[in-house]
Design a protein around this motif. Structure first.
Motif, PDB file in Angstrom:
ATOM      1  N   PHE A 199     -14.682   3.590   0.216  1.00  0.00           N
ATOM      2  CA  PHE A 199     -14.070   4.045   1.466  1.00  0.00           C
ATOM      3  C   PHE A 199     -12.928   5.000   1.130  1.00  0.00           C
ATOM      4  N   SER A 200     -13.260   6.135   0.573  1.00  0.00           N
ATOM      5  CA  SER A 200     -12.256   7.057   0.038  1.00  0.00           C
ATOM      6  C   SER A 200     -11.700   8.023   1.073  1.00  0.00           C
ATOM      7  N   HIS A 201     -12.206   8.006   2.305  1.00  0.00           N
ATOM      8  CA  HIS A 201     -11.739   8.956   3.318  1.00  0.00           C
ATOM      9  C   HIS A 201     -11.120   8.232   4.508  1.00  0.00           C
ATOM     10  N   ALA A 202     -10.452   7.120   4.255  1.00  0.00           N
ATOM     11  CA  ALA A 202      -9.825   6.359   5.337  1.00  0.00           C
ATOM     12  C   ALA A 202      -8.686   7.160   5.957  1.00  0.00           C
ATOM     13  N   PRO A 203      -8.507   7.080   7.277  1.00  0.00           N
ATOM     14  CA  PRO A 203      -7.495   7.894   7.952  1.00  0.00           C
ATOM     15  C   PRO A 203      -6.080   7.322   7.886  1.00  0.00           C
ATOM     16  N   SER A 204      -5.926   6.020   7.595  1.00  0.00           N
ATOM     17  CA  SER A 204      -4.590   5.421   7.585  1.00  0.00           C
ATOM     18  C   SER A 204      -4.002   5.436   6.182  1.00  0.00           C
ATOM     19  N   LYS A 205      -2.672   5.514   6.100  1.00  0.00           N
ATOM     20  CA  LYS A 205      -1.999   5.657   4.813  1.00  0.00           C
ATOM     21  C   LYS A 205      -2.193   4.452   3.907  1.00  0.00           C
ATOM     22  N   ASP A 206      -2.281   3.258   4.496  1.00  0.00           N
ATOM     23  CA  ASP A 206      -2.417   2.056   3.664  1.00  0.00           C
ATOM     24  C   ASP A 206      -3.767   1.977   2.966  1.00  0.00           C
ATOM     25  N   MET A 207      -4.732   2.822   3.373  1.00  0.00           N
ATOM     26  CA  MET A 207      -6.046   2.821   2.745  1.00  0.00           C
ATOM     27  C   MET A 207      -6.347   4.135   2.030  1.00  0.00           C
ATOM     28  N   GLN A 208      -5.313   4.959   1.830  1.00  0.00           N
ATOM     29  CA  GLN A 208      -5.491   6.180   1.056  1.00  0.00           C
ATOM     30  C   GLN A 208      -5.735   5.815  -0.415  1.00  0.00           C
ATOM     31  N   PRO A 209      -6.518   6.619  -1.157  1.00  0.00           N
ATOM     32  CA  PRO A 209      -6.845   6.283  -2.551  1.00  0.00           C
ATOM     33  C   PRO A 209      -5.628   6.009  -3.420  1.00  0.00           C
ATOM     34  N   GLU A 210      -4.577   6.824  -3.293  1.00  0.00           N
ATOM     35  CA  GLU A 210      -3.397   6.616  -4.129  1.00  0.00           C
ATOM     36  C   GLU A 210      -2.681   5.314  -3.780  1.00  0.00           C
ATOM     37  N   THR A 211      -2.695   4.940  -2.490  1.00  0.00           N
ATOM     38  CA  THR A 211      -2.059   3.683  -2.076  1.00  0.00           C
ATOM     39  C   THR A 211      -2.846   2.489  -2.603  1.00  0.00           C
ATOM     40  N   ILE A 212      -4.165   2.550  -2.471  1.00  0.00           N
ATOM     41  CA  ILE A 212      -5.002   1.448  -2.945  1.00  0.00           C
ATOM     42  C   ILE A 212      -4.900   1.311  -4.462  1.00  0.00           C
ATOM     43  N   ALA A 213      -4.887   2.430  -5.177  1.00  0.00           N
ATOM     44  CA  ALA A 213      -4.761   2.387  -6.634  1.00  0.00           C
ATOM     45  C   ALA A 213      -3.443   1.733  -7.043  1.00  0.00           C
ATOM     46  N   MET A 214      -2.370   2.049  -6.314  1.00  0.00           N
ATOM     47  CA  MET A 214      -1.077   1.427  -6.590  1.00  0.00           C
ATOM     48  C   MET A 214      -1.130  -0.069  -6.336  1.00  0.00           C
ATOM     49  N   MET A 215      -1.783  -0.472  -5.237  1.00  0.00           N
ATOM     50  CA  MET A 215      -1.878  -1.894  -4.905  1.00  0.00           C
ATOM     51  C   MET A 215      -2.676  -2.657  -5.953  1.00  0.00           C
ATOM     52  N   ILE A 216      -3.719  -2.042  -6.478  1.00  0.00           N
ATOM     53  CA  ILE A 216      -4.515  -2.692  -7.530  1.00  0.00           C
ATOM     54  C   ILE A 216      -3.642  -2.986  -8.741  1.00  0.00           C
ATOM     55  N   GLN A 217      -2.866  -1.994  -9.147  1.00  0.00           N
ATOM     56  CA  GLN A 217      -1.969  -2.193 -10.291  1.00  0.00           C
ATOM     57  C   GLN A 217      -0.918  -3.259  -9.984  1.00  0.00           C
ATOM     58  N   LEU A 218      -0.443  -3.289  -8.749  1.00  0.00           N
ATOM     59  CA  LEU A 218       0.546  -4.284  -8.344  1.00  0.00           C
ATOM     60  C   LEU A 218      -0.032  -5.691  -8.431  1.00  0.00           C
ATOM     61  N   MET A 219      -1.297  -5.853  -8.010  1.00  0.00           N
ATOM     62  CA  MET A 219      -1.932  -7.169  -8.080  1.00  0.00           C
ATOM     63  C   MET A 219      -2.131  -7.611  -9.533  1.00  0.00           C
ATOM     64  N   LEU A 220      -2.509  -6.676 -10.380  1.00  0.00           N
ATOM     65  CA  LEU A 220      -2.699  -7.003 -11.803  1.00  0.00           C
ATOM     66  C   LEU A 220      -1.379  -7.407 -12.440  1.00  0.00           C
ATOM     67  N   VAL A 221      -0.310  -6.713 -12.077  1.00  0.00           N
ATOM     68  CA  VAL A 221       1.011  -7.052 -12.618  1.00  0.00           C
ATOM     69  C   VAL A 221       1.460  -8.398 -12.066  1.00  0.00           C
ATOM     70  N   SER A 222       1.117  -8.689 -10.793  1.00  0.00           N
ATOM     71  CA  SER A 222       1.569  -9.934 -10.166  1.00  0.00           C
ATOM     72  C   SER A 222       1.050 -11.154 -10.906  1.00  0.00           C
ATOM     73  N   PHE A 223      -0.258 -11.168 -11.241  1.00  0.00           N
ATOM     74  CA  PHE A 223      -0.743 -12.379 -11.901  1.00  0.00           C
ATOM     75  C   PHE A 223      -0.371 -12.411 -13.384  1.00  0.00           C
ATOM     76  N   GLU A 224       0.032 -11.294 -13.957  1.00  0.00           N
ATOM     77  CA  GLU A 224       0.536 -11.319 -15.328  1.00  0.00           C
ATOM     78  C   GLU A 224       1.931 -11.960 -15.391  1.00  0.00           C
ATOM     79  N   ARG A 225       2.674 -11.891 -14.248  1.00  0.00           N
ATOM     80  CA  ARG A 225       4.010 -12.470 -14.204  1.00  0.00           C
ATOM     81  C   ARG A 225       3.980 -13.969 -13.972  1.00  0.00           C
ATOM     82  N   ILE A 226       2.842 -14.488 -13.476  1.00  0.00           N
ATOM     83  CA  ILE A 226       2.788 -15.908 -13.125  1.00  0.00           C
ATOM     84  C   ILE A 226       2.955 -16.798 -14.355  1.00  0.00           C
TER      85      ILE A 226
END
Length: 285
Positions: free
Chosen positions: A258-285
């Protein structure tokens, strides 16, 4: 007969599903209710600002232009304040943490995308009559189930039941899209979702937008389930890590499909950032 069976299977929802109690019984529910109200206020201010901008462009009266300019400044100020209020609510991560995690570092949840009520049943009924020459009343139960599950996914429970509800609806959208939203037979339904980060509303006829938004909420719900785990215990740590990994997987699928979503929270750069954030989150646990 074959077309009738296919249209029936496309809207068959199985047994009825329920969402959580309408937003008021828990701290998380109250926060979601506040988010929903702020989203509605942002939407109202945006509509009023659009009207003022159209008036500014249409009028040649200098005095009126000055008055409209003042109004636009007022609307922009209100919108900015509402966005800041929403940002503060998005930063309220303590409500999502487990009560037994007093000595644990808080982990970051994602807020759910809000959506307004959307009833697909009326245009689907018309389509069944016009395209298949069938009496739509024969599918009343299936259409009622579809309407109820769409309503229920607006308030999913913060557990595997809520995830299952969202996944069930997401999977059903695949069949509905093939039967009722093909390019040559597309019906007209408007899907209205709010940006989870800014509160800005977006409306599209594309069922792909509906699917992407539901997938985003699946990922967000996984983070809320992860935060809920008691990470002072080994099994709680394991479940938290597992749910953050599931979130990252859902976001990766969203990014890839879904690379052409109209809302900012689903833009590719936002989703890519969130993926990295989730990976960092469980590394901190």
């Amino acid at each position: 007969m074959e077309d009738k069976q296919k249209s029936n299977s496309a809207i068959k929802m199985g047994h009825q599903r329920k969402g959580s109690n309408p937003l008021l019984t828990t701290a998380r529910g109250k926060l979601q209710s506040r988010r929903s109200k702020v989203n509605d206020k942002i939407n109202r201010e945006l509509r009023m600002r659009d009207g003022a901008e159209n008036l500014y462009k249409a009028t040649g009266n200098k005095r009126l232009k000055e008055l409209v300019t003042v109004e636009l400044s007022f609307f922009n100020s209100n919108i900015q304040l509402l966005k800041e209020e929403l940002s503060d609510m998005n930063a309220s991560i303590d409500l999502y943490q487990c009560d037994g995690n007093i000595n644990c570092i808080p982990v970051i949840p994602l807020g759910l995308k809000e959506t307004s009520d959307t009833d697909m049943t009326v245009p689907i009924k018309d389509f069944i009559l016009e395209h298949y020459s069938e009496d739509s009343s024969n599918y009343e139960k299936e259409l009622t189930d579809l309407r109820e599950v769409r309503q229920a996914i607006r308030t999913p429970q913060r557990d595997e039941t809520g995830v299952s509800l969202l996944i069930e609806y997401f999977n059903q959208l695949f069949f509905i899209e093939r039967r009722f939203f093909a390019p040559e037979t597309k019906i007209s339904v408007h899907f209205h979702w709010y940006d989870s980060l800014t509160g800005v509303p977006t409306t599209q006829k594309s069922i792909g937008f509906e699917k992407g938004s539901v997938l985003f909420n699946i990922a967000a719900l996984y983070t809320q389930i992860a935060c809920k785990q008691n990470r002072s215990r080994q099994d709680g740590i394991r479940l938290a890590i597992l749910n953050f990994q599931k979130c990252a997987g859902a976001l990766r699928y969203l990014l890839d499909h879904f690379s052409h979503a109209p809302s900012k929270d689903m833009q590719p750069e936002t989703i890519a950032m969130m993926i990295q954030l989730m990976l960092v989150s469980f590394e901190r646990i």
